[in-house]
Design an enzyme around this catalytic site. Structure first.
Site, PDB file in Angstrom:
ATOM      1  N   GLU A 240       1.529   1.090  -3.121  1.00 41.03           N
ATOM      2  CA  GLU A 240       1.247  -0.205  -2.029  1.00 41.03           C
ATOM      3  C   GLU A 240       0.693  -1.301  -2.962  1.00 41.03           C
ATOM      4  OE1 GLU A 240      -2.151  -2.022  -0.071  1.00 41.03           O
ATOM      5  OE2 GLU A 240      -2.097   0.117   0.611  1.00 41.03           O
ATOM      6  N   CYS A 277      -5.750  -6.252   0.935  1.00 46.24           N
ATOM      7  CA  CYS A 277      -4.349  -6.156   0.765  1.00 46.24           C
ATOM      8  C   CYS A 277      -3.396  -6.990   1.801  1.00 46.24           C
ATOM      9  CB  CYS A 277      -3.713  -4.672   0.361  1.00 46.24           C
ATOM     10  SG  CYS A 277      -4.285  -3.665   1.772  1.00 46.24           S
TER      11      CYS A 277
END
Length: 498
Positions: A240, A277
């Site tokens: 990720e 994120c």
């Protein structure tokens, strides 16, 4: 291992250090994980859930000690860190519950019929998994975070690479987990931890490791993927990575509540000093709405304060703002952070829509409290811009209620780019639930079908196997006739609940 506890980013003292794990130590830890892999895979999910529960209990019992240590290393503050400890314990228990429920196994049985043989298909654990945690969530995405919790629940031993942004906390969490698992009766080797860059590379190279889970920058994620692909037997890297998460404001929403949207946008892109994120990095608003000025005013009113997690993050954010300006953006407002420690000015920039072209620095993440605002002329111009964006973890639409005529079209366009699309909600905040997907098209993640949060996170650490004409007693427990694990299965085409 030894540790130096002299670090506090608010005073600029020297970073804490944990001795690097030697090659021999890495090899021994990985060998122990491989030695217990078959036993862990065959252990009923209810028993594995008890192991995870023991770790969660130990985490909660040591909360005050852990929060003190985490705050000294990250300066994220006790309220944030206490909440993160609670979340991490909840994640451990949630993934264990998912494993007990059992549908992630995809157990399917076709009895022999006519010329067709008996077949049984089930997802089996891959084996030892390497986990590389994140800097920005020292508990929830770190040593005992989503990746570790879901891999253990799926029946895989885990070896974690401790993060250099909070090395002392990583070391302590590793010791806590090892002790809790041992006391709960889990086999030796089900969990291990290594420290140091070279140890991380050796971990990925270890032939017993079957998959890698990573949360962090695109540069580091790509390096891990390259290493994994060059092995004699390549393995998947579920990475990720950072993205620019867009927020689209419709014309009706801009007319009705631009000030409210601007305030929410500021709160979201500066949350945690912009080190999430899912931080929104780009607002697209109608031409003439004054969105950039509204966001600038909201930023000045909020006057957010906070520290970067590392000096490298702070330096990269400051450099990133300069690169955005060089690429055509203009600073509209800046609010300086604290004088001490690694601080970055919270910054909003405006940018011409036609500058948002594939390959531009403007479409790459600036990790920190930094965001761009651009204005579009009409639906066609917006659609062209969305098409130029990179794949992203999340995207948001700010509409004027469910009857907003622009909502369906914008939602459909953003769906082509994002793994999660929100309406009326900003993208920061990721719930660990059954329906969650925390991934997205490249470069948000290395595999857009995989998620690092939510019930489907377990499937990363399994692979399907079909068993043909195998006697019932020799089949894995999930596809035996007596269904000893009590899970939902599809039998001869029909879903059968326990």
């Amino acid at each position: 291992m030894t540790a130096d506890v002299s670090y506090d980013p608010r005073t600029g003292r020297t970073n804490g250090e944990v001795a690097a794990t030697s090659e021999a130590e890495v090899d021994a830890i990985v060998a122990a994980a491989a030695a217990c892999a078959a036993e862990v895979a065959a252990t009923p999910p209810a028993e594995r859930a008890r192991w995870s529960g023991a770790v969660a209990d130990a985490l909660e019992a040591a909360r005050d000690e852990l929060v003190d240590l985490a705050d000294a290393e990250t300066a994220l503050g006790r309220p944030r860190l206490e909440g993160e400890v609670a979340r991490t314990a909840g994640q451990l228990r949630f993934y264990a519950e998912v494993a007990v429920e059992g549908s992630y196994l995809g157990a399917t049985i076709d009895h022999a019929a006519g010329a067709n043989p008996a077949l049984a298909r089930v997802n089996v654990p891959r084996g030892p998994v390497a986990v590389f945690g994140a800097s920005n969530f020292p508990f929830a995405f770190s040593v005992l975070g989503n990746d570790t919790a879901s891999a253990l629940a799926a029946g895989c031993p885990v070896v974690v690479k401790g993060h250099p942004a909070h090395p002392l906390l990583s070391q302590r969490l590793g010791a806590l987990a090892t002790e809790a698992l041992r006391d709960a009766g889990a086999p030796e080797g089900v969990f291990g931890i290594v420290h140091g860059f070279d140890a991380g590379v050796r971990l990925v190279d270890a032939p017993q490791i079957t998959a890698v889970a990573f949360t962090g920058s695109q540069r580091a994620g790509m390096a891990l993927r390259d290493t994994a692909e060059k092995r004699d037997v390549p393995i998947p890297v579920f990475a990720e990575m950072g993205t620019v998460n867009p927020v689209v404001v419709t014309a009706a929403a801009a007319r009705a509540r631009l000030g409210e949207i601007a305030s929410g946008f500021v709160g979201s892109f500066t949350l945690g000093n912009g080190q999430f994120c899912t931080k929104p990095g780009l607002m697209l608003a109608p031409r003439g709405s004054g969105a950039a000025d509204a966001v600038a005013a909201a930023l000045r009113d909020a006057s957010p304060q906070g520290w970067s997690l590392t000096q490298g993050i702070a330096d990269a954010a400051r450099t990133g703002v300069g690169e955005l300006v060089d690429a055509g953006a203009e600073v509209v407002a800046q609010v300086d952070g604290p004088d001490a420690g690694w601080s970055v000015a919270s910054t909003v920039l405006s940018v011409p829509l036609d500058a948002l072209e594939p390959g531009s620095r403007l479409l790459e993440e600036c990790f920190g409290p930094v965001a761009l605002v651009a204005e579009y002329d009409d639906a066609d111009a917006l659609a062209r811009t969305v098409a130029a964006l990179q794949g992203t973890l999340a995207a948001a639409v700010m509409a004027d209620g469910e009857a907003d005529p622009d909502l369906p079209g914008v939602l459909a366009e953003l769906t082509t780019k994002a793994g999660r699309v929100t309406v009326g909600d900003f993208p920061t905040g990721v719930a660990y639930t059954w329906a969650q997907h925390h991934g997205g098209p490249w470069p948000a993640t290395s595999d857009p079908t995989a998620t690092s949060v939510g019930a489907a996170a377990l499937t990363r650490f399994t692979r399907p196997v079909s068993y043909q004409s195998v006697p019932d007693a020799a089949l894995p427990a999930p596809v035996r006739e007596d269904n000893p694990w009590g899970i939902p299965r599809r039998v001869d085409g029909r879903l059968v609940l326990p």
